[in-house]
Design an enzyme around this catalytic site. Sequence first.
Site, PDB file in Angstrom:
ATOM      1  CE  LYS A  13      -2.306  -0.888   3.816  1.00 17.40           C
ATOM      2  NZ  LYS A  13      -1.645  -2.146   4.230  1.00 17.40           N
ATOM      3  NE  ARG A  88      -4.048  -1.086  10.154  1.00 16.55           N
ATOM      4  CZ  ARG A  88      -2.964  -0.604   9.538  1.00 16.55           C
ATOM      5  NH1 ARG A  88      -2.897   0.661   9.220  1.00 16.55           N
ATOM      6  NH2 ARG A  88      -1.963  -1.401   9.249  1.00 16.55           N
ATOM      7  NE  ARG A 127       7.166  -3.722   5.282  1.00 17.67           N
ATOM      8  CZ  ARG A 127       5.912  -3.343   5.287  1.00 17.67           C
ATOM      9  NH1 ARG A 127       5.298  -3.053   4.164  1.00 17.67           N
ATOM     10  NH2 ARG A 127       5.251  -3.236   6.419  1.00 17.67           N
ATOM     11  NE  ARG A 161       6.441  -0.865   9.446  1.00 16.83           N
ATOM     12  CZ  ARG A 161       5.196  -0.840   8.985  1.00 16.83           C
ATOM     13  NH1 ARG A 161       4.935  -0.262   7.839  1.00 16.83           N
ATOM     14  NH2 ARG A 161       4.219  -1.381   9.669  1.00 16.83           N
ATOM     15  NE  ARG A 172       2.306  -5.148  10.871  1.00 16.08           N
ATOM     16  CZ  ARG A 172       3.285  -4.914  10.000  1.00 16.08           C
ATOM     17  NH1 ARG A 172       4.428  -5.556  10.089  1.00 16.08           N
ATOM     18  NH2 ARG A 172       3.117  -4.026   9.050  1.00 16.08           N
TER      19      ARG A 172
HETATM   20  P1  AMP Z   1       1.052   0.436   8.787  1.00 20.01           P
HETATM   21  O1  AMP Z   1       2.285   1.255   8.565  1.00 20.01           O
HETATM   22  O2  AMP Z   1      -0.141   0.957   8.044  1.00 20.01           O
HETATM   23  O3  AMP Z   1       1.295  -1.036   8.570  1.00 20.01           O
HETATM   24  O4  AMP Z   1       0.679   0.609  10.343  1.00 20.01           O
HETATM   25  C1  AMP Z   1       1.586   0.190  11.364  1.00 20.01           C
HETATM   26  C2  AMP Z   1       0.825   0.060  12.662  1.00 20.01           C
HETATM   27  O5  AMP Z   1       0.292   1.335  13.056  1.00 20.01           O
HETATM   28  C3  AMP Z   1      -0.375  -0.866  12.635  1.00 20.01           C
HETATM   29  O6  AMP Z   1      -0.009  -2.239  12.793  1.00 20.01           O
HETATM   30  C4  AMP Z   1      -1.197  -0.327  13.811  1.00 20.01           C
HETATM   31  O7  AMP Z   1      -0.652  -0.760  15.038  1.00 20.01           O
HETATM   32  C5  AMP Z   1      -0.961   1.174  13.702  1.00 20.01           C
HETATM   33  N1  AMP Z   1      -2.003   1.829  12.863  1.00 20.01           N
HETATM   34  C6  AMP Z   1      -1.833   2.383  11.637  1.00 20.01           C
HETATM   35  N2  AMP Z   1      -2.989   2.866  11.161  1.00 20.01           N
HETATM   36  C7  AMP Z   1      -3.917   2.597  12.089  1.00 20.01           C
HETATM   37  C8  AMP Z   1      -5.324   2.816  12.168  1.00 20.01           C
HETATM   38  N3  AMP Z   1      -6.014   3.386  11.164  1.00 20.01           N
HETATM   39  N4  AMP Z   1      -5.984   2.403  13.286  1.00 20.01           N
HETATM   40  C9  AMP Z   1      -5.314   1.824  14.300  1.00 20.01           C
HETATM   41  N5  AMP Z   1      -3.990   1.568  14.300  1.00 20.01           N
HETATM   42  C10 AMP Z   1      -3.288   1.948  13.199  1.00 20.01           C
END
Ligand code: AMP
Length: 218
Positions: A13, A88, A127, A161, A172
Amino acid sequence: MRLVLLGPPAAGKGTQAKLISDKNKIPHLSTGDMLRQAASDGTEFGLQAKKIMAAGGLVSDETVIEIVRDRLNADDCKNGFILDGFPRTLFQADTLGDMLRDKDTKLDCVVELRVDDTALIERVSGRFTCANCGEGYHDKFKKPSNPAHCDVCASMEFTRRADDTAETMRARLQTYYKQTAPLFGYYYVYKLLIGVDGMGDIQEIGNAIQDVLREAVT
Ligand code: AMP
């Protein structure tokens, strides 16, 4: 153009959002990036979020919604945006709809990136990003042309990360299937959902998304 990119963790994404952002001159809003920034700034909520992210859970709806609300009010979002990682949960999706309705606008399209679960684990474990400009790379699928330097800014520092491990990835994915997967039905009913095959070459996937957007966004 007002878009949401949906898909499991490591579906690509962020990479695709960046391509769409560059091509269509609209900002890429990643809630994950915003939360990681708050964590590295050491703010109270950032440190709380860091623990939740490390465990593969979701930060509270209220916290994330406030961040997104502020961001959507910024001038650069007036002509559109790409949301990556938000919504989410169904509550976040409902609230996003309300926020946009208050601005007399709405989403144009929700693109779902479809990727096999086995490929996700492989993607996550390889990554990394440039610590200076944030360009994304992968040990197998997208290496920098010179392994020591970022192709974009020539920085020699790269980061991985903390939540990109096989163990956190399982958590996740569980969170994703429990809390985020219901959004497919939700947006399908609103006739906004369009699926794109997220397996294969980054540029080809990007082209497939652009084709979908040309059809969907008038
Ligand atoms: P991402 O970079 O989108 O994979 O997000 C990394 C982490 O941030 C996720 O695993 C969640 O713990 C948190 N996170 C990101 N976006 C959201 C959201 N919209 N709602 C809740 N937690 C979020």
